[in-house]
Design an enzyme around this catalytic site. Structure first.
Site, short mmCIF file in Angstrom:
data_model
loop_
_atom_site.label_atom_id
_atom_site.label_comp_id
_atom_site.label_asym_id
_atom_site.label_seq_id
_atom_site.Cartn_x
_atom_site.Cartn_y
_atom_site.Cartn_z
N ASP A 1 7.92 11.05 15.22
CA ASP A 1 7.59 9.61 15.19
C ASP A 1 7.79 8.99 16.59
O ASP A 1 8.03 9.75 17.71
CB ASP A 1 8.68 8.81 13.97
CG ASP A 1 8.31 7.45 14.30
OD1 ASP A 1 7.37 6.94 14.05
OD2 ASP A 1 9.41 6.61 14.24
N SER A 2 7.29 7.83 16.67
CA SER A 2 7.35 7.08 18.08
C SER A 2 8.81 6.93 18.30
O SER A 2 9.20 6.47 19.50
CB SER A 2 6.63 5.85 18.23
OG SER A 2 6.94 5.07 17.12
N HIS B 1 9.66 2.52 10.33
CA HIS B 1 10.87 1.83 10.88
C HIS B 1 11.21 1.00 9.58
O HIS B 1 12.44 0.40 9.74
CB HIS B 1 10.40 1.18 11.83
CG HIS B 1 10.28 2.04 13.30
ND1 HIS B 1 9.50 2.92 13.48
CD2 HIS B 1 11.09 1.93 14.38
CE1 HIS B 1 9.69 3.41 14.72
NE2 HIS B 1 10.85 2.78 15.58
N CYS C 1 5.07 1.78 7.70
CA CYS C 1 5.77 2.05 8.93
C CYS C 1 7.20 2.73 8.61
O CYS C 1 7.72 1.93 7.67
CB CYS C 1 5.64 0.78 9.73
SG CYS C 1 6.73 1.28 11.57
N GLU D 1 13.86 -1.04 17.00
CA GLU D 1 14.29 -0.16 18.11
C GLU D 1 15.44 -0.66 18.79
O GLU D 1 15.98 0.05 19.50
CB GLU D 1 12.92 0.18 19.05
CG GLU D 1 12.22 1.02 18.45
CD GLU D 1 12.48 2.59 18.33
OE1 GLU D 1 13.43 3.15 19.31
OE2 GLU D 1 12.30 3.36 17.47
N CYS E 1 5.06 9.11 11.26
CA CYS E 1 4.68 7.88 11.82
C CYS E 1 3.32 7.71 11.12
O CYS E 1 2.35 8.27 11.29
CB CYS E 1 4.46 8.17 13.10
SG CYS E 1 3.52 6.86 14.18
N1 DGL Z 1 7.19 4.42 12.74
C1 DGL Z 1 5.96 4.21 13.47
C2 DGL Z 1 4.97 4.03 12.06
O1 DGL Z 1 5.25 4.51 11.07
C3 DGL Z 1 5.97 3.09 14.38
C4 DGL Z 1 4.83 2.89 15.07
C5 DGL Z 1 4.91 2.29 16.33
O2 DGL Z 1 5.64 2.92 17.25
O3 DGL Z 1 4.54 1.03 16.52
O4 DGL Z 1 3.87 3.66 12.38
#
Ligand code: DGL
Length: 291
Positions: free
Chosen positions: A10-11, A186, A184, A152, A73
């Protein structure tokens, strides 16, 4: 290196919500997690960057011995996997199709809301995937660009979070959705606040459970009997971040309550300067001009 492991990326910290689900769906399997924290958020970056990031990370996970990779992600799943997903000799499982299946199972009135990053919402990937399952279902996608940077930082509750969420969720509530998908990885950290805004009668769908089941099926399929592992083996979970390992551990502790044993650093290329070369840090030197 784990001879055979599940690679997850993931990011940032969002994919840890998927790691949790994979740990219960595939107990005994080593997991190698990669958080591309140096380049978070992905939600507003150009598609070519997201594709390049995906190739770099999946290749890294392959080098760590991944038998299956879960792209935890949605942004990468929506923008990169249609291009890079079939480039490897192992399955790469994305968020969108399993999430769409879970959402269609959950809705009763055929009106589904999806909250996601700007890139995911604009891609209409969820609407397309849900439409392939049931063309009569109506999908309302809402971009929520402020959420990932907030999460984050470990900010998942309180007045400001609720105010921001109320603004994003209002159009979905007005549209009469009975189901909201976390588009997402997150966003499940915001569950309490989302619930407070939408009320008790809306189903909240976290695609992670469905993704974990898909990962499990892919493992069983590609490893055969080797997929049945002894529960007595010590399981190794390894975590990598392209950002600051200590900061990643701290945020994971705040959000999940876990103490990640070891977090190592991994270096990838830097984003292009149109997204702001970060002056005075390592990106100046690592600045990538390949595209
Ligand atoms: N967790 C990522 C997703 O599911 C976040 C993407 C981001 O870094 O903006 O899209």
């Amino acid at each position: 290196m784990d001879a055979k492991s599940i690679g997850v990326y993931d990011s940032g910290v969002g994919g840890l919500t998927v790691v949790k689900a994979i740990m219960s769906a595939a107990p005994g399997w080593p997991i190698v997690y990669c958080a591309d924290t140096a380049r978070v958020p992905y939600g507003e970056k150009p598609r070519e960057h997201i594709i390049r990031f995906a190739r770099e990370i999946i290749s890294f996970l392959a080098a760590q011995g991944a038998a299956v990779v879960a792209c935890a992600c949605n942004t990468s799943s929506a923008l990169a996997l249609p291009v890079v997903g079939a480039e490897y000799g192992f399955p790469v499982v994305g968020m969108i199709e399993p999430g769409a299946r879970a959402a269609v199972r959950a809705t009763r009135n055929g009106r589904i809301g999806v909250i996601a990053t700007t890139n995911t919402a604009r891609s209409r990937a969820y609407a397309a995937a849900i439409g392939r399952i049931d063309p009569l279902v109506q999908v309302f996608e809402q971009a929520c660009p402020l959420l990932v940077p907030m999460i984050e930082q470990g900010e998942v509750s309180g007045g400001y979070v609720r105010e921001v969420l109320s603004g994003y969720l209002a159009p979905l509530v007005r549209a009469g959705v009975d189901t909201v998908v976390y588009g997402c990885t997150h966003y499940p950290y915001l569950e309490d606040e989302v619930r407070a805004v939408v009320g008790p009668h809306v189903s909240l769908v976290d695609p992670a459970v469905s993704v974990a089941a898909t990962v499990r099926a892919a493992l069983d399929c590609c490893t055969g009997r080797a997929g049945v592992r002894s529960r007595t083996e010590a399981v190794s979970y390894r975590f990598f971040t392209s950002g600051d390992p200590e900061e990643f551990r701290r945020i994971a502790r705040v959000l999940l309550g876990w103490e990640l044993e070891a977090v190592d650093h991994v270096t990838f290329s830097a984003p292009r300067p149109c997204w702001g070369v970060q002056k005075g840090d390592k990106w100046d030197a690592a600045y990538d001009t390949r595209e």
